[in-house]
Design a protein around this motif. Structure first.
Motif, PDB file in Angstrom:
ATOM      1  N   GLU A   1       0.843  -1.191   0.000  1.00  0.00           N
ATOM      2  CA  GLU A   1       0.000   0.000   0.000  1.00  0.00           C
ATOM      3  C   GLU A   1       0.883   1.246   0.000  1.00  0.00           C
ATOM      4  OE1 GLU A   1      -3.171   0.397  -0.217  1.00  0.00           O
ATOM      5  OE2 GLU A   1      -4.078  -1.530   0.322  1.00  0.00           O
ATOM      6  N   GLU A   2       0.545   2.202  -0.825  1.00  0.00           N
ATOM      7  CA  GLU A   2       1.255   3.478  -0.814  1.00  0.00           C
ATOM      8  C   GLU A   2       0.829   4.280   0.415  1.00  0.00           C
ATOM      9  OE1 GLU A   2       0.764   5.576  -4.446  1.00  0.00           O
ATOM     10  OE2 GLU A   2       1.585   3.953  -5.695  1.00  0.00           O
ATOM     11  N   ASN A   3       1.706   5.150   0.875  1.00  0.00           N
ATOM     12  CA  ASN A   3       1.417   6.016   2.030  1.00  0.00           C
ATOM     13  C   ASN A   3       0.974   5.185   3.238  1.00  0.00           C
ATOM     14  OD1 ASN A   3       1.653   8.444   0.297  1.00  0.00           O
ATOM     15  ND2 ASN A   3      -0.287   7.722  -0.555  1.00  0.00           N
ATOM     16  N   ALA A   4       1.659   4.048   3.469  1.00  0.00           N
ATOM     17  CA  ALA A   4       1.207   3.078   4.472  1.00  0.00           C
ATOM     18  C   ALA A   4       1.092   3.682   5.868  1.00  0.00           C
ATOM     19  CB  ALA A   4       2.144   1.871   4.494  1.00  0.00           C
ATOM     20  N   THR A   5       2.067   4.488   6.278  1.00  0.00           N
ATOM     21  CA  THR A   5       2.040   5.048   7.629  1.00  0.00           C
ATOM     22  C   THR A   5       0.873   6.009   7.811  1.00  0.00           C
ATOM     23  OG1 THR A   5       4.441   4.831   7.837  1.00  0.00           O
ATOM     24  CG2 THR A   5       3.355   6.352   9.340  1.00  0.00           C
ATOM     25  N   THR A   6       0.694   6.905   6.850  1.00  0.00           N
ATOM     26  CA  THR A   6      -0.430   7.848   6.929  1.00  0.00           C
ATOM     27  C   THR A   6      -1.753   7.114   6.801  1.00  0.00           C
ATOM     28  OG1 THR A   6       0.892   9.659   6.024  1.00  0.00           O
ATOM     29  CG2 THR A   6      -1.493   9.862   5.848  1.00  0.00           C
TER      30      THR A   6
ATOM     31  N   ALA B   1      -5.504   9.555   2.305  1.00  0.00           N
ATOM     32  CA  ALA B   1      -4.133   9.514   2.819  1.00  0.00           C
ATOM     33  C   ALA B   1      -3.178  10.233   1.872  1.00  0.00           C
ATOM     34  CB  ALA B   1      -3.692   8.068   3.023  1.00  0.00           C
ATOM     35  N   GLU B   2      -3.385  10.060   0.580  1.00  0.00           N
ATOM     36  CA  GLU B   2      -2.534  10.736  -0.416  1.00  0.00           C
ATOM     37  C   GLU B   2      -2.686  12.250  -0.314  1.00  0.00           C
ATOM     38  OE1 GLU B   2      -2.278  11.247  -5.286  1.00  0.00           O
ATOM     39  OE2 GLU B   2      -3.477   9.618  -4.424  1.00  0.00           O
ATOM     40  N   ILE B   3      -3.930  12.720  -0.222  1.00  0.00           N
ATOM     41  CA  ILE B   3      -4.182  14.161  -0.101  1.00  0.00           C
ATOM     42  C   ILE B   3      -3.577  14.698   1.190  1.00  0.00           C
ATOM     43  CG2 ILE B   3      -5.980  15.913   0.200  1.00  0.00           C
ATOM     44  CD1 ILE B   3      -5.703  14.910  -2.668  1.00  0.00           C
ATOM     45  N   ALA B   4      -3.690  13.928   2.277  1.00  0.00           N
ATOM     46  CA  ALA B   4      -3.130  14.364   3.559  1.00  0.00           C
ATOM     47  C   ALA B   4      -1.628  14.589   3.445  1.00  0.00           C
ATOM     48  CB  ALA B   4      -3.432  13.326   4.629  1.00  0.00           C
ATOM     49  N   ASN B   5      -0.933  13.686   2.814  1.00  0.00           N
ATOM     50  CA  ASN B   5       0.518  13.845   2.647  1.00  0.00           C
ATOM     51  C   ASN B   5       0.841  15.039   1.757  1.00  0.00           C
ATOM     52  OD1 ASN B   5       1.242  11.731   4.282  1.00  0.00           O
ATOM     53  ND2 ASN B   5       1.587  10.281   2.628  1.00  0.00           N
TER      54      ASN B   5
ATOM     55  N   GLN C   1      -0.984  14.754   9.386  1.00  0.00           N
ATOM     56  CA  GLN C   1      -1.581  13.997   8.279  1.00  0.00           C
ATOM     57  C   GLN C   1      -2.790  13.194   8.738  1.00  0.00           C
ATOM     58  OE1 GLN C   1       1.757  14.064   9.047  1.00  0.00           O
ATOM     59  NE2 GLN C   1       2.978  13.276   7.333  1.00  0.00           N
ATOM     60  N   SER C   2      -2.730  12.666   9.961  1.00  0.00           N
ATOM     61  CA  SER C   2      -3.843  11.845  10.457  1.00  0.00           C
ATOM     62  C   SER C   2      -5.144  12.635  10.478  1.00  0.00           C
ATOM     63  CB  SER C   2      -3.522  11.324  11.860  1.00  0.00           C
ATOM     64  OG  SER C   2      -3.237  12.399  12.747  1.00  0.00           O
ATOM     65  N   VAL C   3      -5.068  13.897  10.893  1.00  0.00           N
ATOM     66  CA  VAL C   3      -6.252  14.753  10.957  1.00  0.00           C
ATOM     67  C   VAL C   3      -6.682  15.183   9.560  1.00  0.00           C
ATOM     68  CG1 VAL C   3      -7.150  16.951  11.791  1.00  0.00           C
ATOM     69  CG2 VAL C   3      -5.720  15.547  13.282  1.00  0.00           C
TER      70      VAL C   3
END
Length: 282
Positions: free
Chosen positions: A128-133, A176-180, A191-193
């Motif tokens: 998965e991309e952006n796994a942590t976020t 998640a992509e937009i957050a990053n 990023q979580s928020v």
């Protein structure tokens, strides 16, 4: 093929390991779990949250035979697996487990020395991309759906529950992509928020959501009194003053800003008193 045994009592279980250390797959019923826990005489303090997490996975059918074993000493004491046994009782459902019987009691000192695999680790293993976020957003969206709008509840989702949420809402990958992306341009909101709010707002109005987060990121062409400008000013000021904000406060700021934009209201100063109710996005 692995044979699954189903001893009804601990006495029958003892007979399986009578000739030395043995590894078998056994159906652990709530009744057998209760008997085994009577032998749980030298173990760590029970963590109720872990029991609850395991029990939810068992109830949902997300408990898999993954090779992790319940470990018993040569005299039948439970060396490792008390949380799983309590979870079987709480769920009221029998599950198959690997069981290693007949271990030296001293072996307990070397158990559980590895680092637990996190949800982010599992997502990364799945490419998965952006796994942590993504993992962070999944945990908070799960909490929000379960009524924990401050992310301070006693329960947190298991990896299996996060995977189920992602399957039900694949659009969370985009959140998640937009957050990053927003965080890289405007590094004052976690990023979580950002990802959680993107998911919530996108479900209300996808086009306005896309515009909203682009403006949070770049602040372009925002007139005085615009809510997004008030948001950017507020969090930037608090960041420069080294104010440590909780995630629920960031959530409140973003939701208040979104609601003001949706209602066409000016917002010159963004406020949210700590401890007050988190607003709902409209």
């Amino acid at each position: 093929m692995t044979t699954t045994l189903a001893p009804a009592t601990t006495a029958e279980l003892d007979m399986i390991g009578a000739d030395g250390p043995t590894a078998v797959v056994i159906t652990i019923t709530p009744e057998l779990a209760q008997q085994l826990l009577k032998r749980n005489t030298r173990n760590r303090k029970l963590r109720e949250r872990a029991v609850s997490d395991y029990a939810r996975d068992i109830t949902a059918g997300n408990w898999s035979l993954n090779g992790e074993a319940l470990k018993l000493s040569a005299n039948g004491d439970v060396l490792d697996g008390q949380h799983r046994l309590h979870a079987v009782i709480e769920a009221g459902v029998p599950v198959d487990m690997f069981v290693v019987i007949g271990l030296d009691p001293a072996a307990q000192e070397t158990m559980d020395s590895g680092r637990k695999r996190s949800t982010a680790d599992v997502l990364a293993l799945r490419s998965e991309e952006n796994a942590t976020t993504l993992a962070a957003v999944l945990r908070r969206v799960w909490a929000w759906q379960n009524g924990d709008h401050r992310f301070k509840g006693r329960q947190s989702p298991t990896t299996a529950e996060c995977a189920a949420l992602l399957e039900a809402h694949p659009e969370l990958r985009r959140s998640a992509e937009i957050a990053n992306r927003v965080r890289s341009s405007f590094p004052h909101i976690p990023q979580s928020v950002l990802g959680t709010c993107h998911h919530l707002f996108n479900a209300i109005d996808a086009d306005e959501c896309a515009w909203f987060f682009q403006r949070v990121a770049d602040g372009a062409e925002l007139p005085l009194g615009h809510p997004v400008l008030a948001l950017r000013t507020r969090v930037t000021s608090e960041r420069l003053d080294s104010v440590r904000l909780s995630e629920d406060r960031f959530m409140a700021y973003l939701i208040r800003t979104w609601n003001a934009v949706r209602e066409g209201r000016e917002l010159t100063r963004l406020m949210h008193k700590p401890g007050t109710e988190i607003p709902m996005p409209k």
